[in-house]
Design a protein around this motif. Structure first.
Motif, PDB file in Angstrom:
ATOM      1  N   ALA A  14       0.770  -1.269   0.100  1.00  0.00           N
ATOM      2  CA  ALA A  14       0.136  -0.598   0.323  1.00  0.00           C
ATOM      3  C   ALA A  14       1.050   1.389  -0.031  1.00  0.00           C
ATOM      4  O   ALA A  14       0.933   2.284  -0.379  1.00  0.00           O
ATOM      5  CB  ALA A  14      -0.619   0.346   1.098  1.00  0.00           C
ATOM      6  N   LEU A  15       2.124   1.619   0.902  1.00  0.00           N
ATOM      7  CA  LEU A  15       2.959   1.897   0.776  1.00  0.00           C
ATOM      8  C   LEU A  15       3.808   2.051  -0.202  1.00  0.00           C
ATOM      9  O   LEU A  15       3.942   3.389  -1.242  1.00  0.00           O
ATOM     10  CB  LEU A  15       3.640   2.315   2.164  1.00  0.00           C
ATOM     11  CG  LEU A  15       4.893   3.131   2.109  1.00  0.00           C
ATOM     12  CD1 LEU A  15       4.214   4.666   2.372  1.00  0.00           C
ATOM     13  CD2 LEU A  15       6.200   2.860   3.226  1.00  0.00           C
ATOM     14  N   ALA A  16       4.394   1.082  -0.772  1.00  0.00           N
ATOM     15  CA  ALA A  16       4.489   2.105  -2.034  1.00  0.00           C
ATOM     16  C   ALA A  16       4.214   2.322  -3.385  1.00  0.00           C
ATOM     17  O   ALA A  16       4.792   2.950  -4.258  1.00  0.00           O
ATOM     18  CB  ALA A  16       4.899   0.046  -2.336  1.00  0.00           C
ATOM     19  N   VAL A  17       2.385   1.815  -3.483  1.00  0.00           N
ATOM     20  CA  VAL A  17       1.676   2.191  -4.709  1.00  0.00           C
ATOM     21  C   VAL A  17       1.942   3.861  -4.215  1.00  0.00           C
ATOM     22  O   VAL A  17       1.625   4.153  -5.291  1.00  0.00           O
ATOM     23  CB  VAL A  17      -0.109   1.385  -4.133  1.00  0.00           C
ATOM     24  CG1 VAL A  17      -0.672   2.137  -4.986  1.00  0.00           C
ATOM     25  CG2 VAL A  17       0.932  -0.164  -5.369  1.00  0.00           C
ATOM     26  N   HIS A  18       1.432   4.011  -2.990  1.00  0.00           N
ATOM     27  CA  HIS A  18       0.593   5.243  -2.083  1.00  0.00           C
ATOM     28  C   HIS A  18       2.150   6.210  -2.992  1.00  0.00           C
ATOM     29  O   HIS A  18       2.039   7.227  -3.369  1.00  0.00           O
ATOM     30  CB  HIS A  18       1.007   5.784  -1.186  1.00  0.00           C
ATOM     31  CG  HIS A  18       0.118   7.092  -0.836  1.00  0.00           C
ATOM     32  ND1 HIS A  18      -0.649   7.324   0.277  1.00  0.00           N
ATOM     33  CD2 HIS A  18      -0.052   7.485  -2.011  1.00  0.00           C
ATOM     34  CE1 HIS A  18      -1.633   7.587   0.444  1.00  0.00           C
ATOM     35  NE2 HIS A  18      -0.473   8.471  -0.957  1.00  0.00           N
ATOM     36  N   LEU A  19       3.860   5.829  -2.487  1.00  0.00           N
ATOM     37  CA  LEU A  19       5.383   6.387  -3.345  1.00  0.00           C
ATOM     38  C   LEU A  19       4.586   6.875  -4.884  1.00  0.00           C
ATOM     39  O   LEU A  19       5.362   7.498  -5.500  1.00  0.00           O
ATOM     40  CB  LEU A  19       6.064   6.091  -2.604  1.00  0.00           C
ATOM     41  CG  LEU A  19       6.288   5.772  -1.451  1.00  0.00           C
ATOM     42  CD1 LEU A  19       7.067   4.487  -1.361  1.00  0.00           C
ATOM     43  CD2 LEU A  19       6.874   7.404  -0.784  1.00  0.00           C
ATOM     44  N   LEU A  20       4.625   5.388  -5.814  1.00  0.00           N
ATOM     45  CA  LEU A  20       4.607   5.655  -6.935  1.00  0.00           C
ATOM     46  C   LEU A  20       3.059   6.162  -7.612  1.00  0.00           C
ATOM     47  O   LEU A  20       3.937   7.226  -8.719  1.00  0.00           O
ATOM     48  CB  LEU A  20       4.477   4.008  -6.915  1.00  0.00           C
ATOM     49  CG  LEU A  20       5.421   3.318  -7.152  1.00  0.00           C
ATOM     50  CD1 LEU A  20       4.497   2.194  -8.005  1.00  0.00           C
ATOM     51  CD2 LEU A  20       6.830   3.341  -8.294  1.00  0.00           C
ATOM     52  N   LYS A  21       2.225   6.711  -6.864  1.00  0.00           N
ATOM     53  CA  LYS A  21       1.411   7.291  -7.275  1.00  0.00           C
ATOM     54  C   LYS A  21       1.841   8.843  -7.715  1.00  0.00           C
ATOM     55  O   LYS A  21       1.686   9.677  -7.973  1.00  0.00           O
ATOM     56  CB  LYS A  21       0.005   7.766  -6.245  1.00  0.00           C
ATOM     57  CG  LYS A  21      -1.381   7.735  -6.966  1.00  0.00           C
ATOM     58  CD  LYS A  21      -2.008   7.026  -7.918  1.00  0.00           C
ATOM     59  CE  LYS A  21      -3.524   8.265  -8.374  1.00  0.00           C
ATOM     60  NZ  LYS A  21      -4.435   7.953  -9.562  1.00  0.00           N
ATOM     61  N   GLU A  22       2.579   9.161  -6.190  1.00  0.00           N
ATOM     62  CA  GLU A  22       3.451  10.334  -6.091  1.00  0.00           C
ATOM     63  C   GLU A  22       4.997  10.350  -7.157  1.00  0.00           C
ATOM     64  O   GLU A  22       5.211  11.771  -6.873  1.00  0.00           O
ATOM     65  CB  GLU A  22       3.586  11.175  -4.405  1.00  0.00           C
ATOM     66  CG  GLU A  22       2.127  11.107  -3.776  1.00  0.00           C
ATOM     67  CD  GLU A  22       1.080  11.838  -4.106  1.00  0.00           C
ATOM     68  OE1 GLU A  22       1.604  12.997  -5.083  1.00  0.00           O
ATOM     69  OE2 GLU A  22       0.378  11.751  -4.797  1.00  0.00           O
ATOM     70  N   LYS A  23       4.638  10.267  -7.889  1.00  0.00           N
ATOM     71  CA  LYS A  23       5.827   9.638  -8.804  1.00  0.00           C
ATOM     72  C   LYS A  23       7.303   9.186  -8.140  1.00  0.00           C
ATOM     73  O   LYS A  23       8.576   9.820  -8.590  1.00  0.00           O
ATOM     74  CB  LYS A  23       6.258  11.203  -9.524  1.00  0.00           C
ATOM     75  CG  LYS A  23       4.883  11.778  -9.857  1.00  0.00           C
ATOM     76  CD  LYS A  23       4.646  10.478 -11.536  1.00  0.00           C
ATOM     77  CE  LYS A  23       3.380  10.693 -11.591  1.00  0.00           C
ATOM     78  NZ  LYS A  23       2.478   9.618 -12.975  1.00  0.00           N
ATOM     79  N   TYR A  24       7.593   8.804  -6.736  1.00  0.00           N
ATOM     80  CA  TYR A  24       8.943   8.501  -6.229  1.00  0.00           C
ATOM     81  C   TYR A  24       9.339   6.839  -6.733  1.00  0.00           C
ATOM     82  O   TYR A  24       8.129   6.477  -6.694  1.00  0.00           O
ATOM     83  CB  TYR A  24       8.347   8.581  -5.082  1.00  0.00           C
ATOM     84  CG  TYR A  24       8.433   9.552  -3.525  1.00  0.00           C
ATOM     85  CD1 TYR A  24       9.828  10.199  -3.099  1.00  0.00           C
ATOM     86  CD2 TYR A  24       7.267   9.807  -3.667  1.00  0.00           C
ATOM     87  CE1 TYR A  24       9.667  12.223  -2.425  1.00  0.00           C
ATOM     88  CE2 TYR A  24       7.022  11.622  -3.341  1.00  0.00           C
ATOM     89  CZ  TYR A  24       8.024  12.300  -2.268  1.00  0.00           C
ATOM     90  OH  TYR A  24       8.406  13.245  -2.608  1.00  0.00           O
ATOM     91  N   GLU A  25      10.245   7.215  -6.279  1.00  0.00           N
ATOM     92  CA  GLU A  25      11.020   5.511  -7.181  1.00  0.00           C
ATOM     93  C   GLU A  25      11.439   4.937  -6.062  1.00  0.00           C
ATOM     94  O   GLU A  25      11.479   5.400  -4.785  1.00  0.00           O
ATOM     95  CB  GLU A  25      12.621   6.056  -7.888  1.00  0.00           C
ATOM     96  CG  GLU A  25      13.098   4.647  -8.439  1.00  0.00           C
ATOM     97  CD  GLU A  25      14.928   5.036  -8.515  1.00  0.00           C
ATOM     98  OE1 GLU A  25      15.100   4.285  -9.040  1.00  0.00           O
ATOM     99  OE2 GLU A  25      14.829   6.213  -8.987  1.00  0.00           O
ATOM    100  N   VAL A  26      10.617   3.917  -5.916  1.00  0.00           N
ATOM    101  CA  VAL A  26      10.478   2.946  -5.418  1.00  0.00           C
ATOM    102  C   VAL A  26      10.753   1.459  -5.366  1.00  0.00           C
ATOM    103  O   VAL A  26      10.317   0.306  -6.438  1.00  0.00           O
ATOM    104  CB  VAL A  26       8.580   3.154  -4.000  1.00  0.00           C
ATOM    105  CG1 VAL A  26       8.201   2.577  -4.895  1.00  0.00           C
ATOM    106  CG2 VAL A  26       8.835   1.952  -3.033  1.00  0.00           C
TER     107      VAL A  26
END
Length: 349
Positions: A14-26
């Protein structure tokens, strides 16, 4: 900015998806090579909040993942924190931030394990959240439903600068509607909500859980007397907070603030919000409600009370009874909750 999420469970993704949604590399770290290969080669279908299809890079190479990260998120159960620290200690590099989601004393354990000298030499930032920001569930192997993201997320950090770094604050502001930076890392663990709810709810419903009955643990299983007992432990936490000079709101006020609605008491709150109303009782005692929330939620209150010479009779009774009945639940090594480490946090250098 690059982030690694250690913990390939529902919260981690869930956190990883949220980070991807905000354009972070994860990248997500999983101990399982098979799981890492599956998620690296198959898109994750997300329904509910943040709905979409995501390619979540997943690896079983911890060395590479941590070495390239600006922020290391630890999204495991608290009883895995010590193993995580053992595995990443030699991999950490300068200016990294290590953030425990749903801390449960993870940050204090990290400070104790890594040592003040190492933290200072590498200019590390150690932090945690007071609760789990996400309510999520895997519906299938590659289908994650994100049901809720909390309105308010409380964060705390320990570093040489005595304040949360700009990179962490900026990230959290992008992810969550509202953030609050707590006074210190003891404050976030002390005010963690799950333990003083989950353990009493389970222990007062022992027979029903042992029979594997189907019932809502926080509605059907929460009688007025159970709710009253929870509030007694809440009062003991307030006494601990007062001794430490930490501001403390009641559990009802904390939950109301996190979900952006006002409630008069726990029964009303739990019977109103779907997240709690629909929460089914665990089918065994080998659930997070006990395995994590007893040794890293209730037991630390007892240890802290002993270190500070503050009476926590109800927490002591709950811990003693639960350990007596559920003999298979071993006590954790809580030696990191010491007067020395408490003083270090309260008087950050």
């Amino acid at each position: 900015m690059k982030a690694v999420v250690i913990g390939a469970g529902k919260t981690g993704y869930a956190l990883a998806v949220h980070l991807l949604k905000e354009k972070y590399e994860v990248v997500v770290y999983s101990r399982s090579r098979q799981k890492a290969d599956f998620f690296s080669n198959n898109k994750l279908e997300v329904t509910g909040i943040l709905a979409g299809r995501y390619r979540v890079k997943t690896t079983s190479n911890l060395t590479a993942a941590v070495a390239n990260a600006d922020i290391v998120f630890v999204a495991t159960w608290a009883n895995a924190h010590n193993d995580v620290l053992k595995n990443i200690a030699s991999l950490l590099s300068s200016q990294q931030s290590i953030i425990f989601l749903n801390g449960n004393w993870g940050a204090l354990e990290a400070i104790s394990y890594l040592g003040q000298d190492s933290i200072g030499k590498l200019h590390l930032e150690i932090g945690e959240t007071s609760g789990m920001p996400y309510v999520a569930e895997f519906k299938d192997r590659n289908h994650l439903e994100i049901k809720q993201i909390k309105e308010l997320v409380t964060l705390s950090v320990f570093n040489l600068e005595k304040r949360a770094s700009e990179k962490v604050v900026t990230l959290f502001k992008k992810l969550y509607t509202s953030i609050e930076v707590a006074r210190n890392i003891i404050a976030t663990s002390l005010t963690s909500l799950n333990p003083i709810i989950h353990v009493p709810a389970v222990i007062f419903n022992l027979a029903r859980i042992e029979r594997q009955d189907n019932f809502s643990i926080l509605v059907d299983g929460l009688t007025p007397k159970v709710a009253n007992f929870i509030m007694k432990i809440d009062s003991e936490r307030r006494a601990l907070a007062k001794e430490l000079g930490i501001p403390y709101n009641t559990i009802v006020a904390q939950l109301s603030e996190q979900w952006g609605r006002e409630f008069p008491d726990l029964p009303t709150l739990f019977s109103t919000l779907g997240t709690y109303k629909n929460l089914q009782a665990p089918k065994s005692f080998n659930s997070r409600f006990i395995v994590e929330d007893l040794p890293f939620g209730i037991d630390p209150l007892v240890k802290l009370g002993s270190e500070l010479d503050v009476g926590v009779r109800n927490a002591e009774l709950l811990a003693a009874f639960t350990h007596s009945v559920l003999e298979e639940q071993e006590k954790a090594d809580l030696s990191f909750i010491s007067k020395k480490n408490i003083d270090l946090v309260l008087n950050q250098p």
